[in-house]
Motif scaffolding. Structure first.
Motif, PDB file in Angstrom:
ATOM      1  N   GLY A 108     -11.870  -7.616 -13.839  1.00  0.00           N
ATOM      2  CA  GLY A 108     -12.604  -7.136 -12.662  1.00  0.00           C
ATOM      3  C   GLY A 108     -13.691  -8.099 -12.209  1.00  0.00           C
ATOM      4  O   GLY A 108     -14.475  -7.776 -11.310  1.00  0.00           O
ATOM      5  N   ARG A 109     -13.751  -9.281 -12.830  1.00  0.00           N
ATOM      6  CA  ARG A 109     -14.795 -10.249 -12.431  1.00  0.00           C
ATOM      7  C   ARG A 109     -14.533 -10.776 -11.033  1.00  0.00           C
ATOM      8  O   ARG A 109     -13.381 -11.029 -10.669  1.00  0.00           O
ATOM      9  N   ASP A 110     -15.604 -10.960 -10.278  1.00  0.00           N
ATOM     10  CA  ASP A 110     -15.527 -11.456  -8.908  1.00  0.00           C
ATOM     11  C   ASP A 110     -15.250 -12.965  -8.925  1.00  0.00           C
ATOM     12  O   ASP A 110     -15.990 -13.723  -9.551  1.00  0.00           O
ATOM     13  N   LEU A 111     -14.193 -13.400  -8.257  1.00  0.00           N
ATOM     14  CA  LEU A 111     -13.845 -14.829  -8.261  1.00  0.00           C
ATOM     15  C   LEU A 111     -14.240 -15.515  -6.948  1.00  0.00           C
ATOM     16  O   LEU A 111     -13.913 -16.678  -6.735  1.00  0.00           O
ATOM     17  N   GLY A 112     -14.917 -14.766  -6.067  1.00  0.00           N
ATOM     18  CA  GLY A 112     -15.415 -15.400  -4.843  1.00  0.00           C
ATOM     19  C   GLY A 112     -14.841 -14.787  -3.575  1.00  0.00           C
ATOM     20  O   GLY A 112     -13.924 -13.969  -3.609  1.00  0.00           O
ATOM     21  N   ARG A 113     -15.436 -15.203  -2.452  1.00  0.00           N
ATOM     22  CA  ARG A 113     -15.015 -14.713  -1.126  1.00  0.00           C
ATOM     23  C   ARG A 113     -14.324 -15.847  -0.381  1.00  0.00           C
ATOM     24  O   ARG A 113     -14.766 -16.992  -0.459  1.00  0.00           O
ATOM     25  N   PHE A 114     -13.303 -15.478   0.346  1.00  0.00           N
ATOM     26  CA  PHE A 114     -12.492 -16.495   1.037  1.00  0.00           C
ATOM     27  C   PHE A 114     -12.071 -15.995   2.412  1.00  0.00           C
ATOM     28  O   PHE A 114     -11.871 -14.799   2.609  1.00  0.00           O
ATOM     29  N   ASP A 115     -11.899 -16.941   3.335  1.00  0.00           N
ATOM     30  CA  ASP A 115     -11.423 -16.582   4.681  1.00  0.00           C
ATOM     31  C   ASP A 115      -9.920 -16.287   4.643  1.00  0.00           C
ATOM     32  O   ASP A 115      -9.437 -15.390   5.318  1.00  0.00           O
ATOM     33  N   TRP A 116      -9.218 -17.102   3.877  1.00  0.00           N
ATOM     34  CA  TRP A 116      -7.763 -16.981   3.759  1.00  0.00           C
ATOM     35  C   TRP A 116      -7.377 -16.872   2.284  1.00  0.00           C
ATOM     36  O   TRP A 116      -8.044 -17.450   1.430  1.00  0.00           O
ATOM     37  N   VAL A 117      -6.265 -16.174   2.004  1.00  0.00           N
ATOM     38  CA  VAL A 117      -5.680 -16.216   0.657  1.00  0.00           C
ATOM     39  C   VAL A 117      -4.205 -16.588   0.793  1.00  0.00           C
ATOM     40  O   VAL A 117      -3.477 -16.014   1.606  1.00  0.00           O
ATOM     41  N   VAL A 118      -3.802 -17.572  -0.006  1.00  0.00           N
ATOM     42  CA  VAL A 118      -2.397 -18.007  -0.036  1.00  0.00           C
ATOM     43  C   VAL A 118      -1.881 -17.775  -1.450  1.00  0.00           C
ATOM     44  O   VAL A 118      -2.444 -18.311  -2.408  1.00  0.00           O
ATOM     45  N   THR A 119      -0.843 -16.974  -1.597  1.00  0.00           N
ATOM     46  CA  THR A 119      -0.244 -16.842  -2.935  1.00  0.00           C
ATOM     47  C   THR A 119       0.867 -17.875  -3.066  1.00  0.00           C
ATOM     48  O   THR A 119       1.632 -18.103  -2.126  1.00  0.00           O
ATOM     49  N   SER A 120       0.945 -18.501  -4.236  1.00  0.00           N
ATOM     50  CA  SER A 120       2.057 -19.447  -4.479  1.00  0.00           C
ATOM     51  C   SER A 120       2.731 -19.059  -5.791  1.00  0.00           C
ATOM     52  O   SER A 120       3.181 -19.912  -6.545  1.00  0.00           O
ATOM     53  N   VAL A 121       2.791 -17.761  -6.036  1.00  0.00           N
ATOM     54  CA  VAL A 121       3.364 -17.226  -7.281  1.00  0.00           C
ATOM     55  C   VAL A 121       4.810 -16.791  -7.017  1.00  0.00           C
ATOM     56  O   VAL A 121       5.218 -16.664  -5.864  1.00  0.00           O
ATOM     57  N   PRO A 122       5.603 -16.574  -8.078  1.00  0.00           N
ATOM     58  CA  PRO A 122       6.979 -16.094  -7.854  1.00  0.00           C
ATOM     59  C   PRO A 122       7.015 -14.805  -7.028  1.00  0.00           C
ATOM     60  O   PRO A 122       6.077 -13.989  -7.089  1.00  0.00           O
ATOM     61  N   ALA A 123       8.105 -14.628  -6.269  1.00  0.00           N
ATOM     62  CA  ALA A 123       8.220 -13.495  -5.341  1.00  0.00           C
ATOM     63  C   ALA A 123       7.925 -12.162  -6.025  1.00  0.00           C
ATOM     64  O   ALA A 123       7.239 -11.302  -5.458  1.00  0.00           O
ATOM     65  N   GLY A 124       8.404 -11.998  -7.252  1.00  0.00           N
ATOM     66  CA  GLY A 124       8.222 -10.727  -7.951  1.00  0.00           C
ATOM     67  C   GLY A 124       6.772 -10.386  -8.199  1.00  0.00           C
ATOM     68  O   GLY A 124       6.423  -9.225  -8.448  1.00  0.00           O
ATOM     69  N   GLN A 125       5.894 -11.390  -8.141  1.00  0.00           N
ATOM     70  CA  GLN A 125       4.478 -11.129  -8.382  1.00  0.00           C
ATOM     71  C   GLN A 125       3.667 -11.007  -7.091  1.00  0.00           C
ATOM     72  O   GLN A 125       2.518 -10.597  -7.126  1.00  0.00           O
ATOM     73  N   VAL A 126       4.292 -11.359  -5.969  1.00  0.00           N
ATOM     74  CA  VAL A 126       3.566 -11.329  -4.696  1.00  0.00           C
ATOM     75  C   VAL A 126       3.239  -9.899  -4.288  1.00  0.00           C
ATOM     76  O   VAL A 126       2.098  -9.574  -3.921  1.00  0.00           O
ATOM     77  N   ALA A 127       4.237  -9.015  -4.391  1.00  0.00           N
ATOM     78  CA  ALA A 127       4.043  -7.635  -3.934  1.00  0.00           C
ATOM     79  C   ALA A 127       2.916  -6.957  -4.714  1.00  0.00           C
ATOM     80  O   ALA A 127       2.144  -6.179  -4.148  1.00  0.00           O
ATOM     81  N   ALA A 128       2.813  -7.267  -6.004  1.00  0.00           N
ATOM     82  CA  ALA A 128       1.768  -6.645  -6.819  1.00  0.00           C
ATOM     83  C   ALA A 128       0.380  -7.160  -6.445  1.00  0.00           C
ATOM     84  O   ALA A 128      -0.615  -6.463  -6.611  1.00  0.00           O
ATOM     85  N   LEU A 129       0.330  -8.361  -5.916  1.00  0.00           N
ATOM     86  CA  LEU A 129      -0.975  -8.990  -5.634  1.00  0.00           C
ATOM     87  C   LEU A 129      -1.461  -8.762  -4.206  1.00  0.00           C
ATOM     88  O   LEU A 129      -2.638  -8.509  -3.976  1.00  0.00           O
TER      89      LEU A 129
END
Ligand SMILES: Cc1cc2nc3c(=O)[nH]c(=O)nc-3n(C[C@H](O)[C@H](O)[C@H](O)COP(=O)(O)OP(=O)(O)OC[C@H]3O[C@@H](n4cnc5c(N)ncnc54)[C@H](O)[C@@H]3O)c2cc1C
Length: 327
Positions: free
Chosen positions: A146-167
């Protein structure tokens, strides 16, 4: 400058960040200790295995141009393997790979390309991203604690498809396209021997069984000497046996390797197994990267195109090119 978080530092994420890095402030978060993702190498007491991608080809001009400096620097080189195809009746085809259709590997291991690409990037390792909260232009990332990793304007996932929906937040307009993408698993069995093996080939494509690939990894250029055999299960066999114990999987794959090659490999002095839950996506038609410019979310990865190193490169470049006018 626009702040972009990239989740995952495999080839697609690394290429994306290198390509768009002059136009935005990009930070990558990677759950593992190193980067390169499925372009992976494992070492153990004189043995060395590429337990993910085995080699890669470069069909497009853009990937060929990208590889040129890597080839000059010796980070990538050609693997002119003695290649065979094995089916139920034994060896059904043979050839020696050459410069006509080059097969490339990283040097000294497959992970070398990722290591070079990551050198100048801002990458936070050992950090699995668990949640993306907030709203377009003000996304916040959190890790498993639950640690805060920062604020961003954009988020790009580059993980396998099966993990995208969960994220991804449910607002991501391309979730449907991601969910339709299957990525079957694969087991990689690593065997180290104290003596050379008497095989007449360096790489074998195996059909119709539990095993799909065997390579003598120390035959790749720039490797350590220790005789290192890498065996990959077929995707079908892995899916059917994904929840078996390591012990069961190792014993089955050992028996099958001995059967296919006609040699007894039980004398291996080093035995290790890696389970890829998401290994090889099939071909997908459509955009090479999924960009939701309203929500300022994007998903990239080989699975946008096909389970190939070149596809991961193309997806990363495509997203960087299309996002340049948006950031
Ligand atoms: C067994 C096997 C054999 C293969 N053989 C070949 C081959 O011979 N030729 C070929 O061209 N291709 C091959 N491939 C495919 C090739 O490896 C991939 O196409 C390519 O490496 C994919 O790159 P990517 O960036 O899309 O994804 P990945 O390399 O999977 O990168 C995703 C990254 O995201 C990280 N990650 C995941 N979830 C999180 C999270 N929540 N938070 C932070 N980080 C996260 C992962 O640790 C990983 O580093 C093979 C793959 C496997 C598994």
């Amino acid at each position: 400058m626009t702040r972009i978080a990239v989740i995952g530092a495999g080839l697609s994420g690394l290429v994306f960040a290198n390509t768009l890095g002059d136009a935005a402030q990009i930070r990558l978060f990677e759950k593992s200790r190193g980067y390169g993702g499925r372009m992976a190498t494992r070492r153990h007491e004189g043995f060395q295995f590429d337990h993910g991608a085995q080699f890669f080809t470069a069909r497009s001009k853009s990937f060929q141009s990208f590889l040129e400096p890597c080839l000059e620097a010796g980070v990538v080189t050609r693997w002119d393997a003695r290649f065979v195809e094995i089916d139920s009746d034994g060896i059904s085809g043979r050839r020696i790979w050459n410069g006509e259709h080059p097969h490339y590997v990283g040097v000294p291991g497959m992970n070398a390309l990722g290591r070079v690409l990551g050198e100048k990037l801002d990458i936070v390792l050992d950090t699995p991203v668990d949640k993306i909260c907030g709203e377009a232009g003000d996304w916040r990332l959190h890790d498993l604690e639950g640690r805060d990793l920062g604020r961003f304007d954009w988020v790009v996932t580059s993980v396998p498809a099966g993990q995208v929906a969960a994220l991804m937040p449910v607002e991501f307009s391309h979730l449907g396209a991601v969910e339709g993408c299957s990525m079957p698993g694969c087991y990689a069995l690593m065997l180290g021997f104290s003596e050379p093996l008497s095989l007449e080939w360096d790489a074998a494509l195996v059909r119709n069984g539990a095993i799909s690939w065997i390579s003598v990894d120390n035959s790749k250029p720039g490797r350590v000497d220790g005789t290192s055999l890498l065996v990959q299960s077929s995707n079908q066999w892995a899916e059917a046996n994904m929840n078996r114990t390591d012990r069961y999987v190792v014993s089955q794959l050992m028996v099958e390797t001995s059967r296919v090659t006609g040699q007894d490999f039980s004398r291996a002095e080093h035995i290790a197994l890696h389970r890829w839950r998401y290994a090889n996506p099939g071909q997908r038609r459509g955009a090479r990267s999924l960009i939701d410019s309203r929500q300022r979310l994007a998903a990239i990865g080989d699975w946008c195109i096909r389970g190939r190193v070149e596809s991961a490169f193309q997806s990363g470049v495509d997203a960087a090119r299309r996002m340049r006018s948006l950031v």
